[in-house]
Write a protein that holds these residues in place. Structure first.
Motif, PDB file in Angstrom:
ATOM      1  N   SER A  42      39.380  43.215  48.689  1.00 30.70           N
ATOM      2  CA  SER A  42      40.695  43.216  48.026  1.00 30.70           C
ATOM      3  C   SER A  42      41.642  44.208  48.702  1.00 30.70           C
ATOM      4  O   SER A  42      42.848  43.964  48.770  1.00 30.70           O
ATOM      5  N   ASP A 162      42.070  35.894  46.617  1.00 32.43           N
ATOM      6  CA  ASP A 162      41.093  36.932  46.285  1.00 32.43           C
ATOM      7  C   ASP A 162      40.129  36.403  45.225  1.00 32.43           C
ATOM      8  O   ASP A 162      40.471  36.363  44.041  1.00 32.43           O
ATOM      9  N   GLU A 163      38.970  35.965  45.641  1.00 29.80           N
ATOM     10  CA  GLU A 163      37.966  35.368  44.751  1.00 29.80           C
ATOM     11  C   GLU A 163      38.556  34.322  43.816  1.00 29.80           C
ATOM     12  O   GLU A 163      38.449  34.415  42.595  1.00 29.80           O
TER      13      GLU A 163
HETATM   14 MG   LIG Z   1      37.903  42.572  45.185  1.00 27.37          MG
END
Ligand SMILES: [Mg+2]
Ligand SMILES: Nc1ncnc2c1ncn2[C@@H]1O[C@H](COP(=O)(O)OP(=O)(O)OP(=O)(O)O)[C@@H](O)[C@H]1O
Length: 230
Positions: A42, A162-163
């Motif tokens: 991140s 992000d994910e």
């Molecule tokens: Mg992360």
């Protein structure tokens, strides 16, 4: 297009989050960013959005450099990026259509252009029929598709994710991956941080493996497999 050169980042009261990161992403590439929790995925994405700046080294994105970008230029940079997150970040009191249209309205686009582009983006993720729904009335997978539509309306050159499947069921995950592949096939680069090891193994794309703030491996795209799929 995107380049990190000798990038290091330390947060207050924490270990060094990133150490000597070097990589670049070319136009239209699809890249997975993987690594254990806390490895710095991140943080890399936030550096690319220029939400954070590096302690050492330079981050270059779409002609802007972390060493010389002015604060007032950051909105210009952000408009060139599409961003999606694990928790979708939709506006809860706005409809699906309004969530997507809002991203264009803030750029000063005309009413006609906002409508045309928002509907095209919703069609692309297969959700134009749900345009009047509110986020809480939709599944996690559907909400993420709305977030993808919102990320696409400004025609970014890269989608940072992000994910994106972290709060989505297995079926929704497959659908979202398919949408990301389609977006990439049309020329938009994708950088996706993920924990989904099995999925990453099955796909032919480049993989950046992070561990403890360092790039452990940079595995190139498997050209032969991609050719076979085409
Ligand atoms: Mg992360
Ligand atoms: N704003 C912050 N303040 C202090 N430390 C931070 C901050 N953001 C990140 N860190 C630290 O930097 C390191 C990397 O965090 P990061 O969130 O980038 O990891 P990640 O790979 O995304 O993890 P996850 O898979 O859990 O999302 C961690 O040690 C984290 O605690």
């Amino acid at each position: 297009m995107i380049e990190l050169l000798h990038v290091s980042k330390t947060f207050q009261n924490s270990w060094q989050a990133l150490t000597e990161i070097n990589f670049s992403i070319a136009k239209g590439e699809f890249v997975f960013l993987i690594g254990p929790s806390g490895s710095g995925k991140s943080t890399i994405l936030r550096l690319l959005m220029m939400e954070e700046s590096p302690d050492q080294g330079v981050v270059k994105v779409a002609g802007f450099g972390s060493d010389c970008i002015k604060r007032r230029q950051i909105p210009q940079l952000r408009r060139k990026l599409g961003v999606i997150f694990q928790d979708f970040k939709l506006l809860p009191e706005r409809t699906v259509y309004e969530n997507v249209a809002f991203a264009l309205e803030v750029t000063g686009a005309s009413h006609g252009a906002v409508h045309k582009k928002s509907m095209a983006a919703l069609n692309q993720v297969g959700l134009s029929h749900k345009r009047h729904s509110l986020p809480y009335q939709m599944s996690g997978g559907e909400q993420q598709k709305v977030a993808i539509a919102r990320a696409l309306v400004n025609e970014p050159f890269i989608l940072l994710a992000d994910e994106p499947t972290g709060n989505v069921d297995p079926q929704g995950t497959l659908e979202i991956i398919q949408i990301l592949k389609d977006i990439n096939a049309k020329g938009t680069a994708v950088l996706m941080a993920t924990h989904e090891q099995e999925l990453v193994k099955k796909m032919p794309y480049r993989v950046l493996m992070l561990d403890n703030g360092k790039i452990e491996k940079d595995l190139p795209a498997r050209i032969t497999q991609r050719r076979r799929e085409e």
